[in-house]
Design a protein around this motif. Structure first.
Motif, short mmCIF file in Angstrom:
data_model
loop_
_atom_site.label_atom_id
_atom_site.label_comp_id
_atom_site.label_asym_id
_atom_site.label_seq_id
_atom_site.Cartn_x
_atom_site.Cartn_y
_atom_site.Cartn_z
N SER A 223 -7.06 17.14 -6.93
CA SER A 223 -8.20 17.65 -6.18
C SER A 223 -8.98 16.51 -5.52
N LEU A 224 -9.23 15.43 -6.26
CA LEU A 224 -9.98 14.30 -5.73
C LEU A 224 -9.25 13.67 -4.55
N MET A 225 -7.98 13.40 -4.71
CA MET A 225 -7.23 12.71 -3.66
C MET A 225 -7.04 13.60 -2.43
N GLN A 226 -6.92 14.90 -2.64
CA GLN A 226 -6.81 15.81 -1.51
C GLN A 226 -8.09 15.84 -0.69
N GLN A 227 -9.23 15.81 -1.37
CA GLN A 227 -10.51 15.86 -0.66
C GLN A 227 -10.68 14.69 0.30
N PHE A 228 -10.07 13.55 -0.05
CA PHE A 228 -10.22 12.35 0.78
C PHE A 228 -8.94 11.98 1.52
N GLY A 229 -7.93 12.86 1.47
CA GLY A 229 -6.69 12.62 2.19
C GLY A 229 -5.92 11.41 1.70
N LEU A 230 -5.85 11.24 0.38
CA LEU A 230 -5.26 10.03 -0.20
C LEU A 230 -4.05 10.33 -1.09
N LYS A 231 -3.25 11.31 -0.71
CA LYS A 231 -2.11 11.69 -1.54
C LYS A 231 -1.17 10.52 -1.83
N ILE B 67 -4.95 2.07 -6.64
CA ILE B 67 -3.90 3.04 -6.94
C ILE B 67 -4.42 3.90 -8.09
N SER B 68 -4.32 5.20 -7.93
CA SER B 68 -4.70 6.14 -8.98
C SER B 68 -3.43 6.66 -9.64
N ILE B 69 -3.34 6.46 -10.95
CA ILE B 69 -2.18 6.92 -11.71
C ILE B 69 -2.54 8.25 -12.35
N GLY B 70 -1.90 9.31 -11.93
CA GLY B 70 -2.19 10.63 -12.47
C GLY B 70 -1.96 10.69 -13.97
N ASN B 71 -2.98 11.07 -14.71
CA ASN B 71 -2.91 11.10 -16.17
C ASN B 71 -2.65 12.54 -16.62
#
Length: 385
Positions: A307-315, A293-297
């Motif tokens: 940007s990172l999560m969009q590139q890999f389709g992980l919203k 899980i990535s917690i937006g900082n």
């Protein structure tokens, strides 16, 4: 221990790399390491530039400096106007290498805009970050300076896709998006570094890498581990952060570690689950194919996470700290994520390789570089006045 910089009589240098590798941050040093190794693998003589005078300070037992020493990475001085003039005279290409080097809230000088570089130097930006794409952060008194120096660049790439139109609108320069440098190295190379540490770890554990730890965030991480039926939780905080108090429930084992860089990588490589509010922590979760899980900082910049999560389709795996936070029901499918990563890596490597090899420069750009060079004072200040 007094570390030695590359001698001033080093002669010509193919590529000098600027970055934030000396900031005592895991992601920062690994970004510099990745770009250094990549440039050298492409056949160029590369060095990292120390613009703070930290490498030669004599500090021992430091996580970052020990890592630099152990890999025999060549470092050249660049914190004084005189040292910068020597760099400009000896370097063919100056590579501004990623991270938030163009963030006006954290970098209050023109060093990473190459105000000290000569007209003859080829100037490239690889995946450099603005931090946040917010016009109000760029004060009018600095905007003209930023525009002036960015327009001299031979090639510019940025780390956040949202920054591409922003660079054109605010600075009048053409930019493209490229992967963060840590993705340029394959997982196998990172694993080799990780295997240099053999500390005993729990068989199954949740890794919580939290840059800005609080008691509440630690409690949420422990609860997420319990949701996943994990009884071992390993906390790693930012190198400079203090450990907050924690309420540890019965049946849960909590470890707080301050690992050296190889062990930090091994913690990622072997984790059953990862929770992190770190951009590079999210990157390495992807590289090692971890469920995370990535917690937006937001305080450190949310655009890079988006940007990172969009590139890999992980919203669905980009979240916010909340007591109601639950682990996503859908597992990450690395059968589709990893091929996407490999394709983006090939594209980014091809872009970097092309820019390093290119000798072309338009007449307009050549003239602009010469015009700006003539306006530079012989002793340029390191900081904006």
């Amino acid at each position: 221990m007094k570390r030695k910089y590359l001698s001033e009589s080093h002669g010509k240098l193919d590529v000098v790399i600027l970055g934030s590798w000396m900031t005592r941050n895991y992601g920062g040093v690994l970004t510099g390491y990745a770009l250094y190794r990549t440039v050298r693998s492409l056949g160029y003589d590369a060095v990292l530039v120390d613009h703070l005078g930290w490498y030669g300070s004599g500090l021992s037992g430091d996580t970052v400096l020990d890592f630099i020493d152990s890999h025999k990475i060549r470092v050249v001085a660049g914190w004084s106007a005189a040292a910068q003039r020597r760099l400009a005279a000896s370097a063919h290409t100056i590579l501004v290498g990623s991270d938030q080097l163009w963030n006006p809230e954290t970098v209050n000088n023109l060093f990473f805009f190459l105000d000290w570089a000569g007209a003859a130097n080829r100037k490239i930006s690889y995946a450099t970050s603005l931090g946040k794409n917010n016009k109000e952060r760029f004060l009018d008194e600095y905007l003209e300076k930023y525009r002036k120096y960015l327009r001299r660049f031979d090639a510019i790439s940025v780390r956040e896709a949202q920054s591409v139109p922003f660079m054109k609108e605010l600075f009048g320069v053409q930019a493209c998006w490229q992967l963060d440098p840590v993705f340029l190295l394959y997982a196998e190379e990172w694993r080799k570094l990780a295997e240099k540490e053999n500390d005993r770890l729990p068989e199954r554990y949740l890794l919580a890498y939290i840059l800005d730890p609080t008691q509440e965030k630690c409690g949420i991480s422990i609860e997420l581990a319990r949701q996943q039926k994990l009884t071992d939780v390993i906390f790693v905080f930012d190198i400079k952060a203090k450990t907050p108090p924690m309420d540890i429930p019965a049946g849960v084992n909590v470890y707080v570690m301050h690992p050296k860089i190889p062990l930090w990588l091994r913690l990622y490589a072997n984790a059953s689950r990862v929770v992190t509010d770190s951009f590079h922590g999210s990157c390495f979760s992807l590289i090692f194919e971890r469920q995370f899980i990535s917690i937006g900082n937001a305080s450190r910049g949310i655009d890079r996470f988006v940007s990172l999560m969009q590139q890999f389709g992980l919203k669905n795996h980009l979240m916010s700290w909340s007591k109601e936070l639950e682990w996503p029901s859908e597992e990450l499918d690395y059968a589709s994520i990893t091929p996407r990563m490999e394709k983006l890596r090939e594209e980014s490597l091809a872009w970097l390789k092309t820019q390093l090899a290119s000798q072309k420069r338009s007449e307009e750009l050549e003239m602009l570089n010469r015009e700006v060079e003539q306006t530079l004072p012989p002793e340029r200040p390191l900081f904006l006045k």
